[in-house]
Motif scaffolding. Structure first.
Motif, mmCIF file in Angstrom:
data_model
loop_
_atom_site.group_PDB
_atom_site.id
_atom_site.type_symbol
_atom_site.label_atom_id
_atom_site.label_comp_id
_atom_site.label_asym_id
_atom_site.label_seq_id
_atom_site.Cartn_x
_atom_site.Cartn_y
_atom_site.Cartn_z
ATOM 1 N N TYR A 29 9.511 -66.152 21.496
ATOM 2 C CA TYR A 29 8.174 -66.099 20.928
ATOM 3 C C TYR A 29 8.153 -66.712 19.724
ATOM 4 O O TYR A 29 7.543 -66.220 18.532
ATOM 5 C CB TYR A 29 7.781 -64.360 20.459
ATOM 6 N N MET A 30 8.893 -67.934 19.684
ATOM 7 C CA MET A 30 8.829 -68.650 18.386
ATOM 8 C C MET A 30 8.258 -70.156 18.700
ATOM 9 O O MET A 30 8.224 -71.100 17.907
ATOM 10 C CB MET A 30 10.401 -68.809 17.889
ATOM 11 N N TRP B 185 0.279 -67.531 23.689
ATOM 12 C CA TRP B 185 0.364 -67.524 22.388
ATOM 13 C C TRP B 185 0.225 -66.354 21.724
ATOM 14 O O TRP B 185 0.611 -66.035 20.631
ATOM 15 C CB TRP B 185 -0.313 -68.895 22.020
ATOM 16 N N SER B 186 -0.796 -65.669 22.127
ATOM 17 C CA SER B 186 -1.370 -64.493 21.615
ATOM 18 C C SER B 186 -0.194 -63.296 21.463
ATOM 19 O O SER B 186 -0.183 -62.653 20.723
ATOM 20 C CB SER B 186 -2.557 -63.784 22.276
ATOM 21 N N LEU B 187 0.725 -63.460 22.601
ATOM 22 C CA LEU B 187 1.867 -62.528 22.567
ATOM 23 C C LEU B 187 2.649 -62.803 21.555
ATOM 24 O O LEU B 187 3.235 -62.080 20.732
ATOM 25 C CB LEU B 187 2.527 -62.614 23.861
ATOM 26 N N GLU B 188 2.908 -64.079 20.987
ATOM 27 C CA GLU B 188 3.670 -64.406 19.918
ATOM 28 C C GLU B 188 3.171 -63.834 18.682
ATOM 29 O O GLU B 188 3.812 -63.367 17.897
ATOM 30 C CB GLU B 188 3.809 -65.969 19.915
ATOM 31 N N VAL B 189 1.807 -63.831 18.508
ATOM 32 C CA VAL B 189 1.009 -63.102 17.465
ATOM 33 C C VAL B 189 1.253 -61.846 17.473
ATOM 34 O O VAL B 189 1.512 -61.187 16.194
ATOM 35 C CB VAL B 189 -0.468 -63.674 17.402
ATOM 36 N N GLU B 190 1.199 -61.158 18.664
ATOM 37 C CA GLU B 190 1.430 -59.703 18.636
ATOM 38 C C GLU B 190 2.965 -59.251 18.157
ATOM 39 O O GLU B 190 2.922 -58.103 17.410
ATOM 40 C CB GLU B 190 1.446 -59.165 20.203
ATOM 41 N N VAL B 191 4.016 -60.154 18.381
ATOM 42 C CA VAL B 191 5.360 -59.683 18.141
ATOM 43 C C VAL B 191 5.458 -59.839 16.642
ATOM 44 O O VAL B 191 5.961 -59.139 16.176
ATOM 45 C CB VAL B 191 6.290 -60.715 18.855
ATOM 46 N N PHE C 140 3.185 -59.263 14.614
ATOM 47 C CA PHE C 140 2.477 -58.117 13.834
ATOM 48 C C PHE C 140 3.394 -56.951 14.082
ATOM 49 O O PHE C 140 3.203 -56.100 13.069
ATOM 50 C CB PHE C 140 1.122 -57.953 14.859
ATOM 51 N N TYR C 141 3.890 -56.627 15.313
ATOM 52 C CA TYR C 141 5.017 -55.805 15.368
ATOM 53 C C TYR C 141 6.026 -55.659 14.280
ATOM 54 O O TYR C 141 6.518 -54.632 13.799
ATOM 55 C CB TYR C 141 5.607 -55.564 16.741
ATOM 56 N N ILE C 142 6.578 -56.864 14.073
ATOM 57 C CA ILE C 142 7.525 -57.031 12.889
ATOM 58 C C ILE C 142 6.899 -56.671 11.500
ATOM 59 O O ILE C 142 7.670 -55.851 10.675
ATOM 60 C CB ILE C 142 8.060 -58.306 12.768
ATOM 61 N N ALA D 151 4.288 -54.674 11.071
ATOM 62 C CA ALA D 151 3.517 -53.244 11.170
ATOM 63 C C ALA D 151 4.186 -52.269 10.304
ATOM 64 O O ALA D 151 3.513 -51.778 9.689
ATOM 65 C CB ALA D 151 3.576 -52.725 12.476
ATOM 66 N N PRO D 152 5.412 -52.136 10.129
ATOM 67 C CA PRO D 152 6.048 -50.828 9.371
ATOM 68 C C PRO D 152 5.501 -51.242 7.719
ATOM 69 O O PRO D 152 5.224 -50.060 7.204
ATOM 70 C CB PRO D 152 7.416 -51.110 9.511
ATOM 71 N N LEU D 153 5.468 -52.520 7.417
ATOM 72 C CA LEU D 153 5.256 -52.880 6.167
ATOM 73 C C LEU D 153 3.519 -52.584 5.868
ATOM 74 O O LEU D 153 3.319 -52.098 4.913
ATOM 75 C CB LEU D 153 5.729 -54.289 5.573
ATOM 76 N N LEU D 154 3.013 -52.967 6.841
ATOM 77 C CA LEU D 154 1.276 -53.130 6.418
ATOM 78 C C LEU D 154 0.962 -51.542 6.541
ATOM 79 O O LEU D 154 -0.236 -51.235 5.989
ATOM 80 C CB LEU D 154 0.526 -53.820 7.734
ATOM 81 N N ALA D 155 1.685 -50.704 7.430
ATOM 82 C CA ALA D 155 1.194 -49.340 7.574
ATOM 83 C C ALA D 155 1.845 -48.564 6.457
ATOM 84 O O ALA D 155 1.064 -47.278 6.234
ATOM 85 C CB ALA D 155 1.894 -48.767 8.931
ATOM 86 N N ARG D 156 2.271 -49.176 5.484
ATOM 87 C CA ARG D 156 2.511 -48.137 4.171
ATOM 88 C C ARG D 156 0.998 -48.147 3.545
ATOM 89 O O ARG D 156 1.080 -47.255 2.616
ATOM 90 C CB ARG D 156 3.439 -49.165 3.272
ATOM 91 N N VAL D 157 -0.034 -48.884 3.762
ATOM 92 C CA VAL D 157 -1.314 -48.511 3.268
ATOM 93 C C VAL D 157 -1.614 -47.096 3.459
ATOM 94 O O VAL D 157 -2.483 -46.549 2.620
ATOM 95 C CB VAL D 157 -2.354 -49.664 3.844
ATOM 96 N N PHE D 158 -1.086 -46.509 4.604
ATOM 97 C CA PHE D 158 -1.512 -45.054 4.895
ATOM 98 C C PHE D 158 -0.926 -44.046 4.077
ATOM 99 O O PHE D 158 -1.216 -42.778 3.918
ATOM 100 C CB PHE D 158 -1.456 -44.765 6.372
ATOM 101 N N PHE D 159 -0.003 -44.672 3.228
ATOM 102 C CA PHE D 159 0.390 -43.907 1.986
ATOM 103 C C PHE D 159 -0.565 -43.550 0.828
ATOM 104 O O PHE D 159 -0.118 -42.661 0.134
ATOM 105 C CB PHE D 159 2.063 -44.392 1.741
ATOM 106 N N ILE D 160 -1.533 -44.222 0.893
ATOM 107 C CA ILE D 160 -2.539 -44.047 -0.213
ATOM 108 C C ILE D 160 -3.112 -42.850 0.012
ATOM 109 O O ILE D 160 -3.851 -42.623 1.097
ATOM 110 C CB ILE D 160 -3.301 -45.077 -0.441
ATOM 111 N N ARG D 161 -3.064 -41.963 -0.755
ATOM 112 C CA ARG D 161 -3.697 -40.491 -0.318
ATOM 113 C C ARG D 161 -5.118 -40.594 -0.347
ATOM 114 O O ARG D 161 -5.886 -39.807 0.319
ATOM 115 C CB ARG D 161 -2.901 -39.458 -1.131
ATOM 116 N N ASN D 162 -5.784 -41.207 -1.305
ATOM 117 C CA ASN D 162 -7.116 -41.093 -1.833
ATOM 118 C C ASN D 162 -8.025 -42.155 -0.611
ATOM 119 O O ASN D 162 -7.527 -43.128 -0.249
ATOM 120 C CB ASN D 162 -7.327 -41.840 -2.964
#
Length: 237
Positions: free
Chosen positions: A11-12, A28-34, A36-38, A40-51
């Motif tokens: 995927y490179m 090419w879109s599968l490369e973009v998805e991969v 994102f998967y890498i 995602a754990p960092l991006l998902a930290r936005v859900f730690f915002i309680r408000n």
């Protein structure tokens, strides 16, 4: 070509060569998805915002930042064919996941306004295609999301079993449709209608009738087995 095939296996291809994968360009879109998967754990930290207000505002800031980047640098392949050029679309998914998890989309009554909004934004999107402003696509996606949950008509359409079944096979269809079109067109292309629009419509119907059942078989054989998270254990055991 050998180097591109090797890069595609990990995927490179887009990152290294700045071109679509070879030989299946749609991946090419599968490369973009991969990518994102890498991330995602960092991006998902936005859900730690309680408000909730601050959390959704933070996601919106990310969406607008993504739209801005594609407006400025969107001509570069390394941008529009990467997570950087598509991050705002993934974040729209985050935004609606937040709404859904909070129960804000669970309203029994539908509103025709959202169905009308979808028609309004899809019109110029289909008519002008690549010539539209990048901001129109996120607006269209947002309207479609709201209409799917809160619309009067679209919310009923998306619940149809035949549509959800095809939707479940969407990536299999996407991955193999160009190969099948190039194969089947050798036969369906013999049917020629003088009117271009009618000819295009006839080819669409014929090719769809051939591609959907073939995609269903490929989905059952190559994609659905991997939807079971325990498949490695079953294979090894």
């Amino acid at each position: 070509a050998g180097g591109e095939v090797s890069a595609s296996l990990v995927y490179m291809n887009g990152v290294i060569f700045g071109t679509h994968p070879f030989p299946n360009v749609v991946l090419w879109s599968l490369e973009v998805e991969v990518q994102f998967y890498i991330a995602a754990p960092l991006l998902a930290r936005v859900f730690f915002i309680r408000n909730p207000t601050m959390r959704r505002l933070a996601i919106l800031v990310g969406i607008f930042a993504g739209i801005t980047s594609i407006c400025i640098f969107g001509q570069s392949y390394h941008v529009w064919a990467s997570l950087l050029g598509n991050l705002h679309l993934f974040l729209i998914g985050f935004w609606f996941a937040d709404f859904y998890a909070s129960g804000l989309l669970e309203k029994p009554e539908g509103n025709l306004i959202w169905d009308i909004a979808v028609l309004i934004v899809l019109g110029p999107l289909i008519w002008f295609q690549n010539r539209v402003l990048p901001a129109i696509v996120p607006v269209a996606v947002t309207c479609c999301f709201f209409a799917a949950f809160r619309g009067l008509i679209l919310s009923r359409i998306v619940k149809q079993v035949w549509l959800t079944t095809i939707g479940g096979m969407c990536y299999t269809i996407y991955m193999y449709h160009t190969l099948m079109i190039s194969t089947f067109i050798k036969a369906t292309g013999r049917l020629v209608i003088p009117n271009h629009s009618l000819d295009l419509g006839a080819q669409f119907v014929l090719l769809t009738a051939l591609i959907l059942p073939c995609s269903a078989v490929l989905f059952v054989l190559f994609e659905r087995p991997f939807m079971d998270r325990s498949w490695p254990r079953r294979v090894l055991g």
